[in-house]
Enzyme design. Sequence first.
Site, PDB file in Angstrom:
ATOM      1  N   SER A 138      30.093   9.485 -12.649  1.00 50.52           N
ATOM      2  CA  SER A 138      28.711   9.388 -12.170  1.00 50.52           C
ATOM      3  C   SER A 138      28.647   8.685 -10.814  1.00 50.52           C
ATOM      4  O   SER A 138      27.786   8.997  -9.987  1.00 50.52           O
ATOM      5  CB  SER A 138      27.815   8.682 -13.192  1.00 50.52           C
ATOM      6  OG  SER A 138      28.185   7.336 -13.370  1.00 50.52           O
ATOM      7  N   ASP A 139      29.540   7.741 -10.567  1.00 50.78           N
ATOM      8  CA  ASP A 139      29.611   7.102  -9.252  1.00 50.78           C
ATOM      9  C   ASP A 139      29.956   8.127  -8.170  1.00 50.78           C
ATOM     10  O   ASP A 139      29.310   8.196  -7.120  1.00 50.78           O
ATOM     11  CB  ASP A 139      30.670   6.006  -9.249  1.00 50.78           C
ATOM     12  CG  ASP A 139      30.111   4.650  -9.654  1.00 50.78           C
ATOM     13  OD1 ASP A 139      28.963   4.351  -9.299  1.00 50.78           O
ATOM     14  OD2 ASP A 139      30.833   3.884 -10.310  1.00 50.78           O
ATOM     15  N   ILE A 140      31.005   8.892  -8.417  1.00 52.54           N
ATOM     16  CA  ILE A 140      31.488   9.828  -7.397  1.00 52.54           C
ATOM     17  C   ILE A 140      30.475  10.946  -7.156  1.00 52.54           C
ATOM     18  O   ILE A 140      30.190  11.306  -6.003  1.00 52.54           O
ATOM     19  CB  ILE A 140      32.858  10.397  -7.807  1.00 52.54           C
ATOM     20  CG1 ILE A 140      33.914   9.282  -7.719  1.00 52.54           C
ATOM     21  CG2 ILE A 140      33.259  11.570  -6.926  1.00 52.54           C
ATOM     22  CD1 ILE A 140      35.265   9.654  -8.249  1.00 52.54           C
TER      23      ILE A 140
END
Length: 405
Positions: A178-180
């Site tokens: 989800s960060d990337i």
Amino acid sequence: MGALEGFRVLDLSRVLAGPWCGQILADLGAEVIKVERPKRGDDTRAWGPPWMKDDEGRDTHEAAYYQSTNRNKLSVAIDIATPEGQEVVRALALESDVVIENYKTGSLKKYGLDYETLSKLNPKLIYCSITGFGQTGPRAEEPGYDFIIQGMGGLMSVTGEKDDLPGGGPQKLGIAFSDITTGLYSTIAIQAALLNRNITGLGQYIDMALLDVQIATLANQGMNYLASGKVPGRYGNAHANIVPYQVFKACDRDFIIACGNDTQFIQLCQAIGLPELPNDPKFTRNADRIKHREDITDLLSTHFASKTADEWVAAIHAAKVPVGVINNLEQAFEEPQVVERKMLVDMPHPQRQHLKVIGSPIKMSRTPIEYKRAPPMLGQHTDEILSRILSKSTLDELKSKGIVE
């Protein structure tokens, strides 16, 4: 020149989602100024080992995690908790096209570094806030971490083996998904805002949330639920909508078949010596194979146990059906296709002559990606950047007070 040459980005973010966005913009040619805390810097500078080794093979305490997401940037160390530091950041924002930040909702307002304040100074400014839950809603002020978001956003409910199988249960991805993906969506939004600014002459505010992005990237699994009302489960290495599309075990190791349509299934069966299998009404169409998933999977699993993975991969590849082995990272980096595509790049670093980093996947004909700067050391470019806006005496005074480094 890079595609974004001439644009300046002020990157106030740390850890992963924001820095990932900043690195992409930097790869595309923008000047990205990374503002970090004096002494400590980005949190990920301490997320080691492993550390980069210098030319003599000694640990440098430059964390590999930090280096994965800060290529091509300039590092400036400024204490934004001080009025003098805030004034320096405002001066940098006045000369910037984009600000990226991932502080908790409302945190930068008390420093006068929020969008409302900075946009009055620079109406053309594009300001991208990245948080776990966004600027609105009941959880807006809470910090957001990728692991929590993967769980809350449904990803872990469709990742991992079934509960009744060995090792079954919810599983996070091996990377901070989800960060990337939030970094990627943020990059798209920023570039769209830059294009819109060409028409209107005005910047705008971008509100990005990890949870929003995680929900958006549920893709077919999300629509499967909305279409059927049935909550999807975990299929391990199998596919919810396509059969056979999974890992199989040969007599020596595992390999993958990704059979995307009925024609490929016929070709697959011919290649593996089961040409009559598509004539069975239980297996003729993909919809039939989904209904009889266990039957076709058991049959193929038994069949594939008779030869090595390399033998099966060679035969299936010759039939032009998607197939492949499962590489570890060493093997993945050594894949001839990966080598040919130049996905590993050498960059000179102050502490290592040849620092190997993973390259950008973006291949552009007229404005190719350039690898100009290795991930910077803390405050490596403070003098270079701040001398543009401050006199030497002022810069020296701020250094003496520890406000900049």
